[in-house]
Design an enzyme around this catalytic site. Structure first.
Site, short mmCIF file in Angstrom:
data_model
loop_
_atom_site.label_atom_id
_atom_site.label_comp_id
_atom_site.label_asym_id
_atom_site.label_seq_id
_atom_site.Cartn_x
_atom_site.Cartn_y
_atom_site.Cartn_z
N SER A 139 11.93 0.78 6.07
CA SER A 139 11.05 1.03 4.93
C SER A 139 9.98 2.02 5.36
CB SER A 139 10.39 -0.28 4.48
OG SER A 139 9.32 -0.04 3.58
N TYR A 152 5.14 -7.29 5.59
CA TYR A 152 6.48 -6.73 5.45
C TYR A 152 6.64 -5.49 6.32
CZ TYR A 152 10.54 -4.59 3.13
OH TYR A 152 11.76 -4.01 2.85
#
Length: 232
Positions: A139, A152
């Site tokens: 990500s 995250y």
């Protein structure tokens, strides 16, 4: 036929990638936690060609990871492991001061520990494959500091480092960490439910992943948008 294990394959990027590989003749072992959704996805993916095995369970469970690899072995081996299953840590995302530590532990367990556990389980088959490869779905939050994305992002940064080291330790394999970019997924909707900005369908970035499999560049971190544009 080559065989791939794909986690988090009942929807989103995992399912889109499964459909693309099935269309190329790959045999697949698909994972997700929800059995009904996984069966529906597996039936649809099987319509593109190839043999599809659906193995429902939680990737944090060692016995489940062993079952995924056993299913691949039953199909003839394992040429590719795609670690796509992810946990956010909190839904919706919150600032670090409010992030439940149990949520952070869950994100690390799913996104990092389970991903490594699955690759370790599959390593003998990957090493024996003609062109063994591992894809970890990263990500941009792993490399950029975005408010509320701390837990995250930290888990994905840790996954990037594991992938980088694995690439050094396993020179006979290709290990690619891939940042898919913005996508319209249930994960993003759960992370930021108030964001109604239009985002690309996950299937639109799959050609970038396929380019890695076709060209087999060196192990490393790649961004799907750059791969789509012919860059690396």
């Amino acid at each position: 036929m080559p065989v791939a294990i794909i986690t988090g394959a009942s929807k989103g990027l995992g399912r889109a990638l499964a459909e693309a590989l099935a269309g190329r003749g790959w045999d697949l072992v698909l994972d997700a936690r929800t059995e009904g959704a996984l069966k529906e996805a597996a039936d649809a993916v099987a319509g593109h060609g190839g043999t599809v095995r659906a193995v429902a369970g939680d990737v944090t469970d060692a016995a489940h990871r062993a079952a995924l690899v056993a299913a691949a072995r039953g199909l003839g081996g394992c040429d590719l492991v795609v670690s796509n299953a992810s946990a956010l840590g909190a839904e919706p995302l919150v600032r670090l001061e409010a992030l439940p530590l149990e949520g952070l532990r869950r994100a690390l367990e799913v996104n990092v520990v389970a991903a490594l556990g699955l690759v370790r389980e599959a390593l003998p088959l990957l090493r024996a494959a003609p062109a063994g490869a591992v894809i970890t779905v990263s990500s941009d939050a792993a490399a950029e500091a975005y408010g509320t994305w701390g837990g995250y992002g930290a888990s994905k940064a840790a996954l990037d480092q594991l992938a980088a080291v694995l690439g050094v330790e396993e020179p006979g394999l290709r290990v690619w960490a891939v940042d898919p970019g913005d996508m319209a997924t249930d994960l993003y909707a759960a992370a930021v439910p108030d964001d109604d900005e239009e985002r690309p369908d996950p299937g639109s970035v799959v050609p970038g992943f396929l380019r890695l499999l076709d060209e087999r560049p060196v192990s490393g971190r790649y961004a799907a948008p750059a791969l789509l544009e012919g860059r690396r």
